[in-house]
Design an enzyme around this catalytic site. Structure first.
Site, PDB file in Angstrom:
ATOM      1  CB  SER A  88      47.103  19.674 -36.013  1.00  0.00           C
ATOM      2  OG  SER A  88      48.441  20.121 -36.118  1.00  0.00           O
ATOM      3  CB  THR A 189      49.793  13.934 -34.152  1.00  0.00           C
ATOM      4  OG1 THR A 189      48.407  13.698 -34.201  1.00  0.00           O
ATOM      5  CG2 THR A 189      50.356  13.515 -32.817  1.00  0.00           C
ATOM      6  CB  THR A 207      47.107  15.106 -31.576  1.00  0.00           C
ATOM      7  OG1 THR A 207      46.561  15.548 -32.806  1.00  0.00           O
ATOM      8  CG2 THR A 207      46.166  14.076 -30.982  1.00  0.00           C
ATOM      9  NE  ARG A 217      39.399  10.351 -34.227  1.00  0.00           N
ATOM     10  CZ  ARG A 217      40.687  10.646 -34.421  1.00  0.00           C
ATOM     11  NH1 ARG A 217      41.284  11.569 -33.720  1.00  0.00           N
ATOM     12  NH2 ARG A 217      41.382  10.002 -35.335  1.00  0.00           N
ATOM     13  CB  VAL A 218      39.864   8.796 -28.176  1.00  0.00           C
ATOM     14  CG1 VAL A 218      41.316   8.527 -27.829  1.00  0.00           C
ATOM     15  CG2 VAL A 218      39.183   9.559 -27.034  1.00  0.00           C
ATOM     16  N   GLY A 219      41.689   9.478 -30.937  1.00  0.00           N
ATOM     17  CA  GLY A 219      42.512   8.904 -32.001  1.00  0.00           C
ATOM     18  C   GLY A 219      43.581   7.974 -31.474  1.00  0.00           C
ATOM     19  CG  ASP A 220      47.096   7.695 -33.870  1.00  0.00           C
ATOM     20  OD1 ASP A 220      46.394   8.715 -34.015  1.00  0.00           O
ATOM     21  OD2 ASP A 220      48.272   7.633 -34.271  1.00  0.00           O
ATOM     22  CB  THR A 240      51.552  11.986 -37.585  1.00  0.00           C
ATOM     23  OG1 THR A 240      50.637  13.064 -37.835  1.00  0.00           O
ATOM     24  CG2 THR A 240      52.444  11.815 -38.797  1.00  0.00           C
ATOM     25  N   GLY A 241      48.750  11.045 -38.564  1.00  0.00           N
ATOM     26  CA  GLY A 241      47.828  10.732 -39.649  1.00  0.00           C
ATOM     27  C   GLY A 241      46.527  10.175 -39.110  1.00  0.00           C
ATOM     28  N   GLY A 243      44.196   8.413 -37.253  1.00  0.00           N
ATOM     29  CA  GLY A 243      44.376   7.589 -36.061  1.00  0.00           C
ATOM     30  C   GLY A 243      43.679   6.245 -36.122  1.00  0.00           C
TER      31      GLY A 243
HETATM   32  N1  ASP Z   1      46.809  10.883 -35.406  1.00  0.00           N
HETATM   33  C1  ASP Z   1      45.941  11.971 -35.042  1.00  0.00           C
HETATM   34  C2  ASP Z   1      44.571  11.474 -34.756  1.00  0.00           C
HETATM   35  O1  ASP Z   1      44.090  10.623 -35.477  1.00  0.00           O
HETATM   36  C3  ASP Z   1      45.820  13.002 -36.098  1.00  0.00           C
HETATM   37  C4  ASP Z   1      47.084  13.566 -36.631  1.00  0.00           C
HETATM   38  O2  ASP Z   1      48.119  12.959 -36.729  1.00  0.00           O
HETATM   39  O3  ASP Z   1      47.036  14.717 -36.992  1.00  0.00           O
HETATM   40  O4  ASP Z   1      43.965  11.965 -33.845  1.00  0.00           O
END
Ligand code: ASP
Length: 328
Positions: A88, A189, A207, A217-220, A240-241, A243
């Site tokens: 990840s 992450t 991450t 796609r871009v996350g948080d 984490t989690g 995004g």
């Molecule tokens: N927060 C990350 C994302 O959404 C994913 C993760 O925490 O594993 O890209």
């Protein structure tokens, strides 16, 4: 000259006619919770998930020898970035649905300077590219081809990050899932906060994002205030989690601001999770975890679902802690 902020503060105090002790005012400024009598506990490093344990160890080598928190978080998160077993983050990260490993990362120093990269391919250590954005450009964020070009110009080698294992997992996923819903369990992450022996806090977050995400796609994680926020007047937070859910509530920024108002790190993390529950009806279908830490090294954490883990390393050694969670 009295600033507008000072004026508002003094006039508010005058209006309510209550003398607020100077100690309480300074306590608020540093984000120490009202109830807490915590003494300074630093150097210290905290990070997300069990891959945080070896990452913290690398960070601790910097911190325990009097090094700079920014070096500590950068060197700390290099460990999972380079580990092919961590699916990840960085090398070995699971790809998007088109088979590309695309990386997001950001870093924040003790003065609030930030560097960030997103949708970056073929570079093993996006966190170091983010640090270079912080140090060598007038910008905060570079993405995609531009971030890649910048990295190459600054000496980062081009590397194939798609391992055999990740490629096989992707091939299997295509067969079984046929581009259907994203598996929100398949993501972890690393977010890291460190305070050095001078009492300076810096943070990093890196991450490969959600496995099988839509290309682009871009996350948080690279978004300042979502996946990471650090303000040395108060403290820091990282996420984490899923995004998308963290971005919607500006999660890390929210937590730091709640600590500024006097909440403890755990209360602030819990309040952010509760906001997700209140506003996002599908909250049972995904995970979000937060860690926060004050400038005194008081830390707290909370998650939406069971299973979130937090790694801590300080003078008492290394530990991995299971988070309390909201969704029963
Ligand atoms: N927060 C990350 C994302 O959404 C994913 C993760 O925490 O594993 O890209």
């Amino acid at each position: 000259m009295e600033s507008r902020r000072d004026f508002l503060k003094t006039s508010a105090i005058a209006t309510i006619g209550v003398a607020i002790p100077a100690s309480l005012l300074s306590q608020k400024k540093t984000g120490q919770s009202k109830k807490s009598k915590a003494k300074n506990n630093y150097p210290i490093v905290v990070s997300t998930w069990n891959h945080g344990v070896p990452a913290n160890k690398a960070a601790w080598e910097v911190l325990s020898t009097g090094g700079y928190a920014l070096d500590a978080v950068e060197q700390g998160v290099h460990v999972p970035e380079a580990d092919p077993e961590v699916s990840s983050v960085g090398y070995g990260g699971f790809p998007d649905r088109d088979g590309h490993v695309t990386l997001d990362a950001c870093i924040i120093d003790e003065k609030g300077n930030c560097g960030s990269v997103a949708f970056l391919e073929n570079i093993m250590h996006p966190i170091s590219v983010a640090r270079m954005v912080l140090e060598k450009t007038p910008h905060v964020m570079l993405v995609g081809d531009g971030a890649y070009k910048f990295a190459r110009e600054h000496g980062f080698p081009k590397e194939d990050l798609l391992t055999k294992n990740a490629k096989e997992a992707w091939a299997k996923w295509i067969l079984e899932n046929k581009y259907k819903p994203i598996d929100f369990n398949n993501h972890d992450t690393i977010g890291m906060l460190a305070i050095d022996s001078k009492g300076q806090m810096c943070g990093a977050c890196t991450t490969s994002g959600l496995a099988w995400k839509i290309h682009g796609r871009v996350g948080d994680s690279p978004i300042i205030g979502a996946g990471l926020y650090v303000d040395n007047e108060v403290g820091g937070a990282t996420a984490t989690g899923k995004g998308e859910s963290v971005i919607k509530i500006a999660g890390s920024f929210l937590i730091v601001e709640l600590m500024r108002q006097g909440m403890s790190p755990k209360e602030a993390c819990k309040t952010a999770v509760e906001r997700i529950i209140r506003k996002q009806p599908d909250y049972k279908d995904f995970q979000v975890g937060f860690i926060a830490m004050t400038m005194q090294g008081e830390y707290g954490y909370y998650s939406l679902q069971k299973g979130f883990e937090v790694a801590v390393h300080d003078k008492d050694g290394s530990k991995l802690l299971s988070s309390e969670y909201a969704s029963k």
